[in-house]
Design a protein around this motif. Sequence first.
Motif, PDB file in Angstrom:
ATOM      1  N   GLU A 118      84.469 -23.456   0.384  1.00 49.39           N
ATOM      2  CA  GLU A 118      85.318 -24.400  -0.348  1.00 49.39           C
ATOM      3  C   GLU A 118      86.451 -23.646  -1.046  1.00 49.39           C
ATOM      4  OE1 GLU A 118      86.729 -28.016  -1.565  1.00 49.39           O
ATOM      5  OE2 GLU A 118      85.010 -27.687  -0.249  1.00 49.39           O
ATOM      6  N   THR A 119      86.112 -22.526  -1.675  1.00 47.56           N
ATOM      7  CA  THR A 119      87.108 -21.726  -2.396  1.00 47.56           C
ATOM      8  C   THR A 119      87.464 -20.441  -1.646  1.00 47.56           C
ATOM      9  OG1 THR A 119      85.405 -20.541  -3.627  1.00 47.56           O
ATOM     10  CG2 THR A 119      86.275 -22.569  -4.619  1.00 47.56           C
ATOM     11  N   LEU A 120      86.832 -20.209  -0.487  1.00 44.92           N
ATOM     12  CA  LEU A 120      87.034 -19.009   0.337  1.00 44.92           C
ATOM     13  C   LEU A 120      86.616 -17.734  -0.389  1.00 44.92           C
ATOM     14  CD1 LEU A 120      90.509 -19.886   1.921  1.00 44.92           C
ATOM     15  CD2 LEU A 120      88.233 -20.459   2.757  1.00 44.92           C
ATOM     16  N   THR A 121      85.681 -17.867  -1.305  1.00 44.94           N
ATOM     17  CA  THR A 121      85.233 -16.745  -2.119  1.00 44.94           C
ATOM     18  C   THR A 121      84.198 -15.904  -1.383  1.00 44.94           C
ATOM     19  OG1 THR A 121      85.578 -18.052  -4.109  1.00 44.94           O
ATOM     20  CG2 THR A 121      84.155 -16.117  -4.323  1.00 44.94           C
ATOM     21  N   LYS A 122      84.421 -14.581  -1.385  1.00 43.82           N
ATOM     22  CA  LYS A 122      83.422 -13.666  -0.839  1.00 43.82           C
ATOM     23  C   LYS A 122      82.322 -13.518  -1.880  1.00 43.82           C
ATOM     24  CE  LYS A 122      85.069  -9.820   0.626  1.00 43.82           C
ATOM     25  NZ  LYS A 122      85.487  -8.429   0.868  1.00 43.82           N
ATOM     26  N   LEU A 123      81.089 -13.921  -1.514  1.00 42.89           N
ATOM     27  CA  LEU A 123      79.971 -13.866  -2.453  1.00 42.89           C
ATOM     28  C   LEU A 123      79.246 -12.535  -2.415  1.00 42.89           C
ATOM     29  CD1 LEU A 123      78.445 -17.411  -1.824  1.00 42.89           C
ATOM     30  CD2 LEU A 123      80.019 -16.713  -3.649  1.00 42.89           C
ATOM     31  N   ARG A 124      79.050 -11.991  -1.236  1.00 40.40           N
ATOM     32  CA  ARG A 124      78.275 -10.746  -1.094  1.00 40.40           C
ATOM     33  C   ARG A 124      78.725  -9.982   0.149  1.00 40.40           C
ATOM     34  NH1 ARG A 124      76.342 -12.411  -5.195  1.00 40.40           N
ATOM     35  NH2 ARG A 124      74.202 -12.707  -5.836  1.00 40.40           N
ATOM     36  N   VAL A 125      78.624  -8.672   0.051  1.00 40.36           N
ATOM     37  CA  VAL A 125      78.686  -7.788   1.213  1.00 40.36           C
ATOM     38  C   VAL A 125      77.360  -7.034   1.206  1.00 40.36           C
ATOM     39  CG1 VAL A 125      79.829  -5.856   2.341  1.00 40.36           C
ATOM     40  CG2 VAL A 125      81.197  -7.556   1.099  1.00 40.36           C
ATOM     41  N   LEU A 126      76.564  -7.275   2.210  1.00 43.07           N
ATOM     42  CA  LEU A 126      75.234  -6.676   2.283  1.00 43.07           C
ATOM     43  C   LEU A 126      75.241  -5.527   3.276  1.00 43.07           C
ATOM     44  CD1 LEU A 126      73.358 -10.079   2.571  1.00 43.07           C
ATOM     45  CD2 LEU A 126      73.698  -8.726   0.494  1.00 43.07           C
ATOM     46  N   PRO A 127      75.031  -4.305   2.821  1.00 42.36           N
ATOM     47  CA  PRO A 127      74.943  -3.186   3.757  1.00 42.36           C
ATOM     48  C   PRO A 127      73.588  -3.212   4.475  1.00 42.36           C
ATOM     49  CG  PRO A 127      74.620  -2.419   1.517  1.00 42.36           C
ATOM     50  CD  PRO A 127      74.911  -3.882   1.429  1.00 42.36           C
ATOM     51  N   CYS A 128      73.602  -2.893   5.733  1.00 36.95           N
ATOM     52  CA  CYS A 128      72.381  -2.831   6.541  1.00 36.95           C
ATOM     53  C   CYS A 128      72.343  -1.475   7.259  1.00 36.95           C
ATOM     54  CB  CYS A 128      72.348  -3.975   7.544  1.00 36.95           C
ATOM     55  SG  CYS A 128      72.478  -5.591   6.792  1.00 36.95           S
ATOM     56  N   PRO A 129      72.173  -0.390   6.523  1.00 36.54           N
ATOM     57  CA  PRO A 129      72.318   0.943   7.103  1.00 36.54           C
ATOM     58  C   PRO A 129      71.260   1.289   8.151  1.00 36.54           C
ATOM     59  CG  PRO A 129      71.430   1.091   4.894  1.00 36.54           C
ATOM     60  CD  PRO A 129      71.812  -0.344   5.112  1.00 36.54           C
ATOM     61  N   ASP A 130      70.113   0.616   8.122  1.00 32.06           N
ATOM     62  CA  ASP A 130      69.049   0.952   9.068  1.00 32.06           C
ATOM     63  C   ASP A 130      69.174   0.244  10.402  1.00 32.06           C
ATOM     64  OD1 ASP A 130      67.931   2.583   7.143  1.00 32.06           O
ATOM     65  OD2 ASP A 130      66.717   0.953   6.314  1.00 32.06           O
ATOM     66  N   VAL A 131      70.167  -0.634  10.540  1.00 31.34           N
ATOM     67  CA  VAL A 131      70.366  -1.351  11.794  1.00 31.34           C
ATOM     68  C   VAL A 131      71.176  -0.476  12.722  1.00 31.34           C
ATOM     69  CG1 VAL A 131      71.372  -3.389  12.873  1.00 31.34           C
ATOM     70  CG2 VAL A 131      70.256  -3.584  10.635  1.00 31.34           C
ATOM     71  N   ILE A 132      70.680  -0.289  13.934  1.00 33.05           N
ATOM     72  CA  ILE A 132      71.363   0.530  14.932  1.00 33.05           C
ATOM     73  C   ILE A 132      71.779  -0.393  16.087  1.00 33.05           C
ATOM     74  CG2 ILE A 132      71.157   2.440  16.561  1.00 33.05           C
ATOM     75  CD1 ILE A 132      69.061   3.611  14.629  1.00 33.05           C
ATOM     76  N   GLY A 133      73.006  -0.276  16.527  1.00 32.59           N
ATOM     77  CA  GLY A 133      73.461  -1.079  17.667  1.00 32.59           C
ATOM     78  C   GLY A 133      74.054  -2.386  17.222  1.00 32.59           C
ATOM     79  N   PHE A 134      74.024  -3.357  18.093  1.00 33.97           N
ATOM     80  CA  PHE A 134      74.669  -4.644  17.849  1.00 33.97           C
ATOM     81  C   PHE A 134      73.900  -5.440  16.802  1.00 33.97           C
ATOM     82  CE2 PHE A 134      77.847  -4.327  20.933  1.00 33.97           C
ATOM     83  CZ  PHE A 134      77.313  -3.679  22.025  1.00 33.97           C
TER      84      PHE A 134
END
Length: 140
Positions: free
Chosen positions: A120-136
């Motif tokens: 609605e406001t185009l607000t970025k709520l979170r950026v979640l890092p996922c460092p243990d994910v490998i690949g797609f």
Amino acid sequence: GVTAGVTEGVTGGVIRLEPVFQLKVHHPHGPTSSENAERFGSLNIKAEIWSCAFSPCRNKLATCSEDQTVRVTSLVTRDNLARFQDHALAVTCVTWFQHSDLSILVSCSDDNTVVVREMETLTKLRVLPCPDVIGFCTLT
């Protein structure tokens, strides 16, 4: 315009269902600066769209692409409503859902991050890092 449906076929006793979807969007993904063009590689003009999701109200479509962007297009007017470049690598998946009164758009990327936006406001709520994910990365 937008057309959607399902085609059926039987091959060797296996029933095949394939979605048929066609959307003409006037705002293709692609690099918009020389910096993006270098990160984008040799494609230079257009990028593959890797995933798409309809808004909960079904009048908008979000697409994500290897050009590190998420775009939101109106299905009514075909206008480009928003463009986000929150990821450093290809954005591989996007999903859209309603949570209470909030319309939430979530994207994930080969840079191992997940971005959550309130639309609605185009607000970025979170950026979640996922460092243990490998690949797609994909959202399910």
